[in-house]
Design an enzyme around this catalytic site. Structure first.
Site, PDB file in Angstrom:
ATOM      1  N   GLU A 124      19.184   1.836   3.353  1.00  0.00           N
ATOM      2  CA  GLU A 124      18.345   0.637   3.393  1.00  0.00           C
ATOM      3  C   GLU A 124      19.004  -0.502   2.614  1.00  0.00           C
ATOM      4  O   GLU A 124      19.553  -0.284   1.532  1.00  0.00           O
ATOM      5  CB  GLU A 124      16.983   0.955   2.773  1.00  0.00           C
ATOM      6  N   GLN A 151       7.754   6.806   1.548  1.00  0.00           N
ATOM      7  CA  GLN A 151       7.990   6.163   0.265  1.00  0.00           C
ATOM      8  C   GLN A 151       8.897   7.101  -0.544  1.00  0.00           C
ATOM      9  O   GLN A 151       8.932   8.313  -0.286  1.00  0.00           O
ATOM     10  CB  GLN A 151       6.632   5.960  -0.440  1.00  0.00           C
TER      11      GLN A 151
HETATM   12  P1  FAD Z   1      -0.842   0.114   5.934  1.00  0.00           P
HETATM   13  O1  FAD Z   1      -0.462   1.148   6.924  1.00  0.00           O
HETATM   14  O2  FAD Z   1      -1.605  -1.058   6.428  1.00  0.00           O
HETATM   15  O3  FAD Z   1      -1.640   0.852   4.759  1.00  0.00           O
HETATM   16  C1  FAD Z   1      -1.958   0.145   3.560  1.00  0.00           C
HETATM   17  C2  FAD Z   1      -3.241   0.743   2.966  1.00  0.00           C
HETATM   18  O4  FAD Z   1      -4.341   0.458   3.835  1.00  0.00           O
HETATM   19  C3  FAD Z   1      -3.226   2.262   2.815  1.00  0.00           C
HETATM   20  O5  FAD Z   1      -3.974   2.574   1.675  1.00  0.00           O
HETATM   21  C4  FAD Z   1      -3.924   2.765   4.079  1.00  0.00           C
HETATM   22  O6  FAD Z   1      -4.531   4.033   3.888  1.00  0.00           O
HETATM   23  C5  FAD Z   1      -4.959   1.668   4.280  1.00  0.00           C
HETATM   24  N1  FAD Z   1      -5.299   1.463   5.699  1.00  0.00           N
HETATM   25  C6  FAD Z   1      -4.465   1.496   6.758  1.00  0.00           C
HETATM   26  N2  FAD Z   1      -5.129   1.211   7.886  1.00  0.00           N
HETATM   27  C7  FAD Z   1      -6.407   0.991   7.536  1.00  0.00           C
HETATM   28  C8  FAD Z   1      -7.571   0.646   8.247  1.00  0.00           C
HETATM   29  N3  FAD Z   1      -7.543   0.479   9.588  1.00  0.00           N
HETATM   30  N4  FAD Z   1      -8.734   0.467   7.556  1.00  0.00           N
HETATM   31  C9  FAD Z   1      -8.786   0.630   6.210  1.00  0.00           C
HETATM   32  N5  FAD Z   1      -7.709   0.975   5.478  1.00  0.00           N
HETATM   33  C10 FAD Z   1      -6.534   1.137   6.126  1.00  0.00           C
HETATM   34  N6  FAD Z   1       7.237  -4.087   1.975  1.00  0.00           N
HETATM   35  C11 FAD Z   1       7.726  -5.305   2.310  1.00  0.00           C
HETATM   36  O7  FAD Z   1       7.139  -6.323   1.921  1.00  0.00           O
HETATM   37  N7  FAD Z   1       8.850  -5.409   3.101  1.00  0.00           N
HETATM   38  C12 FAD Z   1       9.522  -4.330   3.570  1.00  0.00           C
HETATM   39  O8  FAD Z   1      10.536  -4.464   4.277  1.00  0.00           O
HETATM   40  C13 FAD Z   1       9.028  -3.021   3.225  1.00  0.00           C
HETATM   41  N8  FAD Z   1       9.630  -1.884   3.680  1.00  0.00           N
HETATM   42  C14 FAD Z   1       9.074  -0.652   3.392  1.00  0.00           C
HETATM   43  C15 FAD Z   1       9.654   0.515   3.936  1.00  0.00           C
HETATM   44  C16 FAD Z   1       9.097   1.765   3.650  1.00  0.00           C
HETATM   45  C17 FAD Z   1       9.716   3.008   4.237  1.00  0.00           C
HETATM   46  C18 FAD Z   1       7.962   1.872   2.784  1.00  0.00           C
HETATM   47  C19 FAD Z   1       7.381   3.216   2.449  1.00  0.00           C
HETATM   48  C20 FAD Z   1       7.378   0.725   2.262  1.00  0.00           C
HETATM   49  C21 FAD Z   1       7.911  -0.542   2.560  1.00  0.00           C
HETATM   50  N9  FAD Z   1       7.340  -1.720   2.073  1.00  0.00           N
HETATM   51  C22 FAD Z   1       7.849  -2.951   2.409  1.00  0.00           C
HETATM   52  C23 FAD Z   1       6.157  -1.646   1.192  1.00  0.00           C
HETATM   53  C24 FAD Z   1       4.845  -1.655   2.011  1.00  0.00           C
HETATM   54  O9  FAD Z   1       4.701  -2.886   2.680  1.00  0.00           O
HETATM   55  C25 FAD Z   1       3.705  -1.430   1.030  1.00  0.00           C
HETATM   56  O10 FAD Z   1       3.727  -0.107   0.558  1.00  0.00           O
HETATM   57  C26 FAD Z   1       2.330  -1.844   1.518  1.00  0.00           C
HETATM   58  O11 FAD Z   1       1.461  -1.797   0.385  1.00  0.00           O
HETATM   59  C27 FAD Z   1       1.713  -0.925   2.574  1.00  0.00           C
HETATM   60  O12 FAD Z   1       2.357  -1.022   3.765  1.00  0.00           O
HETATM   61  P2  FAD Z   1       1.962  -0.071   5.017  1.00  0.00           P
HETATM   62  O13 FAD Z   1       2.722  -0.571   6.179  1.00  0.00           O
HETATM   63  O14 FAD Z   1       2.061   1.348   4.639  1.00  0.00           O
HETATM   64  O15 FAD Z   1       0.410  -0.478   5.159  1.00  0.00           O
END
Ligand code: FAD
Length: 292
Positions: free
Chosen positions: A17, A179
Site C-alpha cells: 500500500e 485493518q
Molecule cells: P463502513 O463500512 O461504512 O463502516 C464504518 C462503520 O459503520 C462500522 O462501524 C460499520 O459497522 C458501520 N456501518 C456500516 N454500514 C452501516 C449501516 N448501513 N448502518 C449503520 N452502521 C453501519 N481511509 C481513508 O480516508 N482513505 C483510504 O484510502 C483508506 N484506506 C483504507 C484501507 C483499508 C484496508 C482499511 C481497513 C481502512 C482504510 N481507511 C481509509 C480507513 C477507513 O476509511 C476507516 O476505517 C473508516 O472509519 C471506515 O471505513 P469503512 O469503509 O470500513 O466504513
C-alpha cells in the site's frame, strides 16, 4: 488485471500500500518512492485516498503511473467522505480511462473539520452506498472493501459489525482487506466468525511493519489494534534505537506473514506505505517462500 483473479494463486504473494502526495511539491518524491516499490513486482499496489478531498486527484495519478510504467495492477481507493454523486461519477470515468480495474470502496477517515457534519446529508454515508453506486455505474469493476478483525472502532459489538459487513459484501464486494493486526489469532477467529455469518469472499490480511516507536502510538490510535505482549517487549527493548527497531519491526511482520501462509493464507497486503526499503526487506526475507 482484476485482483479477484490474482487471489486464485496458491503460492504466497504480497501486495503493497502507498499513499499519494499531500502537496504538489512532494509529488515527484512520492512518485519515485512508489516506482521503487513497483519495481519489486508485487501482485498489486493499492493507492489510498485522502478523505479530506483536496489532493484526491493524486491517487489516480500515482495509480496510473505505476500501472503504465511497471505493469503492476493497481487498486485505487475512493471514499464516501468528501465525495458527491458527481465527483464519484467523474472518478469512475477517469478510472476507466486509465484502464484501472480495481477500486477500494471506503467510508474514509473523518477529517477534524467534518466531525460535526450531519452525515445524513452526505451523498454516501457508508461504504455500502459507494459499493452500490460503483456496481450500478460500472459493473465490470472489481470492488474491494475494508473489514476489521478487532471490530471497527465505531461499532458497539462484533455481531453488528459483521452484520453490516455482510450487507456491504452482498452489495457487490469482490474481496475484503483487513485493518492491521499484530496477533494472527485475532484474524483466524474473525475469519471463522465471518464464514459462519455467510461471508464467502476472499479476505486479504493487512500487515503493518512497525519500523519506529512513534508509529506504535499512531497505529493503535488509528486502528484500535491490540498489541500482544511479545510486540510490546520488542518496542521496549528496541524502541530507542531507530535501526534496531526497524529491523525488529520488519522481522515481526515477516514472522506474521510466514504464520499466515503456514495457515494457507496466500495473499498478504503489506502496509509498508511509501518506504521502498521496508517493502524490499520484507520481500527479500521471504525470497525462498515467494520463489524469487
Ligand atoms: P463502513 O463500512 O461504512 O463502516 C464504518 C462503520 O459503520 C462500522 O462501524 C460499520 O459497522 C458501520 N456501518 C456500516 N454500514 C452501516 C449501516 N448501513 N448502518 C449503520 N452502521 C453501519 N481511509 C481513508 O480516508 N482513505 C483510504 O484510502 C483508506 N484506506 C483504507 C484501507 C483499508 C484496508 C482499511 C481497513 C481502512 C482504510 N481507511 C481509509 C480507513 C477507513 O476509511 C476507516 O476505517 C473508516 O472509519 C471506515 O471505513 P469503512 O469503509 O470500513 O466504513
Amino acid at each position: 488485471m482484476k485482483i479477484i483473479n490474482l487471489l486464485k494463486e496458491e503460492k504466497l504473494s504480497l501486495s503493497f500500500e502507498v499513499f499519494p502526495p499531500k502537496t504538489e511539491t512532494s509529488f515527484e518524491s512520492v512518485k519515485s518512492a512508489t516506482e521503487e516499490i513497483a519495481k519489486l513486482k508485487p501482485a498489486f499496489m493499492s493507492v489510498t485516498y485522502g478523505a479530506g478531498g483536496g489532493t484526491s486527484k493524486y491517487t489516480l495519478d500515482i495509480a496510473k503511473n505505476i500501472k503504465k510504467m511497471y505493469g503492476v495492477p493497481t487498486l485505487a481507493h475512493l471514499t464516501c467522505v468528501s465525495s458527491t454523486r458527481e465527483t464519484v461519477r467523474e472518478r469512475i470515468e477517469e478510472i476507466k480511462e486509465a484502464g484501472i480495474e480495481n477500486v477500494m470502496a471506503l467510508r474514509g477517515d473523518i477529517p477534524k473539520e467534518m466531525e460535526n457534519d450531519d452525515r445524513n446529508k452526505w451523498d454516501y454515508k457508508h461504504a455500502i452506498n459507494l459499493v452500490y453506486e460503483l456496481k450500478s455505474f460500472e459493473p465490470s469493476l472489481c470492488i474491494g472493501a475494508a473489514c476489521y478483525p478487532e471490530i471497527h472502532p465505531e461499532s458497539t459489538n462484533q455481531k453488528d459489525d459483521i452484520k453490516h459487513l455482510k450487507e456491504k459484501v452482498d452489495a457487490g464486494c469482490d474481496f475484503l482487506t483487513t485493518q492491521m493486526f499484530f496477533d494472527n489469532n485475532l484474524l483466524y477467529n474473525f475469519l471463522y466468525k465471518i464464514r459462519e455469518a455467510g461471508i464467502t469472499v476472499p479476505v486479504i490480511p493487512g500487515i503493518m511493519p512497525i519500523t519506529n516507536a512513534n508509529q506504535v502510538e499512531r497505529a493503535i490510535k488509528l486502528s484500535g489494534s491490540f498489541m500482544p505482549q511479545r510486540f510490546k517487549s520488542l518496542v521496549d527493548k528496541f524502541g530507542s534505537s531507530p535501526s534496531a527497531m526497524k529491523q525488529a519491526g520488519i522481522a515481526y511482520a515477516t514472522d506474521q506473514i510466514i504464520d499466515l501462509y503456514a495457515n494457507n493464507i496466500t495473499n498478504v497486503h503489506v502496509y509498508s506505505m511509501n518506504k521502498p526499503d521496508v517493502a524490499e526487506k520484507i520481500q527479500s526475507n521471504l525470497s525462498d517462500i515467494l520463489g524469487r
